[in-house]
Structures are given as C-alpha cells and as structure tokens.
Design a protein around this motif. Structure first.
Motif, PDB file in Angstrom:
ATOM      1  N   LYS A   1       0.825  -1.218   0.000  1.00  0.00           N
ATOM      2  CA  LYS A   1       0.000   0.000   0.000  1.00  0.00           C
ATOM      3  C   LYS A   1       0.854   1.261   0.000  1.00  0.00           C
ATOM      4  N   ASN A   2       1.990   1.217   0.669  1.00  0.00           N
ATOM      5  CA  ASN A   2       2.799   2.418   0.861  1.00  0.00           C
ATOM      6  C   ASN A   2       3.990   2.525  -0.078  1.00  0.00           C
ATOM      7  N   GLN A   3       4.064   1.662  -1.077  1.00  0.00           N
ATOM      8  CA  GLN A   3       5.208   1.754  -1.980  1.00  0.00           C
ATOM      9  C   GLN A   3       5.012   2.895  -2.972  1.00  0.00           C
ATOM     10  N   ASP A   4       6.082   3.293  -3.562  1.00  0.00           N
ATOM     11  CA  ASP A   4       6.070   4.370  -4.541  1.00  0.00           C
ATOM     12  C   ASP A   4       5.420   3.861  -5.830  1.00  0.00           C
ATOM     13  N   PRO A   5       4.313   4.439  -6.249  1.00  0.00           N
ATOM     14  CA  PRO A   5       3.636   3.938  -7.453  1.00  0.00           C
ATOM     15  C   PRO A   5       4.448   4.138  -8.737  1.00  0.00           C
ATOM     16  N   THR A   6       5.393   5.065  -8.723  1.00  0.00           N
ATOM     17  CA  THR A   6       6.184   5.284  -9.931  1.00  0.00           C
ATOM     18  C   THR A   6       7.278   4.242 -10.103  1.00  0.00           C
ATOM     19  N   SER A   7       7.675   3.576  -9.005  1.00  0.00           N
ATOM     20  CA  SER A   7       8.654   2.489  -9.121  1.00  0.00           C
ATOM     21  C   SER A   7       8.267   1.377  -8.133  1.00  0.00           C
ATOM     22  N   PRO A   8       7.258   0.583  -8.510  1.00  0.00           N
ATOM     23  CA  PRO A   8       6.791  -0.464  -7.592  1.00  0.00           C
ATOM     24  C   PRO A   8       7.833  -1.568  -7.424  1.00  0.00           C
ATOM     25  N   MET A   9       7.731  -2.257  -6.302  1.00  0.00           N
ATOM     26  CA  MET A   9       8.642  -3.360  -6.007  1.00  0.00           C
ATOM     27  C   MET A   9       8.316  -4.545  -6.914  1.00  0.00           C
ATOM     28  N   ASP A  10       9.327  -5.217  -7.349  1.00  0.00           N
ATOM     29  CA  ASP A  10       9.161  -6.370  -8.226  1.00  0.00           C
ATOM     30  C   ASP A  10       8.521  -7.525  -7.457  1.00  0.00           C
ATOM     31  N   SER A  11       7.688  -8.303  -8.117  1.00  0.00           N
ATOM     32  CA  SER A  11       7.002  -9.422  -7.451  1.00  0.00           C
ATOM     33  C   SER A  11       7.988 -10.490  -6.977  1.00  0.00           C
TER      34      SER A  11
END
Length: 131
Positions: free
Chosen positions: A38-48
């Motif tokens: 929920k709190n990650q940066d939407p412009t650089s999301p964490m890889d699955s």
C-alpha cells in the motif's frame, strides 16, 4: 518524501521486546507485506520476485526457530537421561577435593549439579570423574 510520521514513533527496549520478535507469525508477515504494498512508490513499484524472496526468507527464519526449539527439547531430554544415570554413582571433581556418592541431581538451564550424600554440590562438567 514525507517522514514526519516516523518522528513520533517511540521505541520499547523493555524485556518484552525479545519475546515479541519471536512471536511474529505468517499473519503478521502478511500484514506487513500488505502495508508495504500500500505504501510503496507507485512510480517504481517493487518487483514481485522481491515479495516472493521476502516470503521465502521469512519461511526460512520460522523453520530455523522451530528447529532450535526442537534441538532444545532434545538437549533437555539428554540432560534428564544423564542426570538419572548419575544417581547412586561415585563422582569426584577434577582436582579430587570433592568426591562422594550422588544422592540427587539438580538440572539448571546451564547444566547439571550433583548433590552428594555429604551435602556437597559438584558441577557436572569437563574433568569430573564418574566411577
């Protein structure tokens, strides 16, 4: 980046902190994972694959904790067996100053103490002679 929420956090350094760290389960991990998503940066999301790696690491830690618990149980059972074998036998300290027949054995978290018929106590450890 706004970090004002972090400045209001308090830290707990009391005796319950170590116990709290050991009680983390899968539900807690999933709650943390969802909060992280929920709190990650939407412009650089964490890889699955990073999420899967975190889950695998958590699983390995939990298995290690369970294995340590089982090893502690095996060690305790071994100590009980060793304690029972000493009763009625003659023991002597490494320097020979304390000796006698074992009347009872007391089991502590850090080892065994043989109580002799004369009331003396002898730590069961390296150098002790059992006859």
């Amino acid at each position: 980046m706004n970090i004002s929420a972090l400045t209001n956090m308090t830290t707990n350094t009391g005796p319950g902190v170590a116990n709290a760290a050991q009680t983390v389960d899968y539900q807690s991990f999933l709650k943390l994972l969802v909060a992280q998503m929920k709190n990650q940066d939407p412009t650089s999301p964490m890889d699955s694959t990073d999420y899967v790696a975190q889950l695998a690491t958590f699983s390995q830690v939990e298995q290690s904790v369970q294995m340590n618990s089982k090893l502690d149980q095996i060690l305790q059972a071994s100590s009980f067996a060793q304690a029972g074998d000493l009763i009625g036998r003659e023991v002597a300290s490494a320097d020979g100053k304390v000796s006698g027949i074992v009347k009872e054995v007391q089991l502590y978290s850090d080892g065994l103490v043989a109580v002799l018929e004369g009331g003396e106590k002898l730590i069961v450890g390296p150098g002790i002679v059992i006859k």
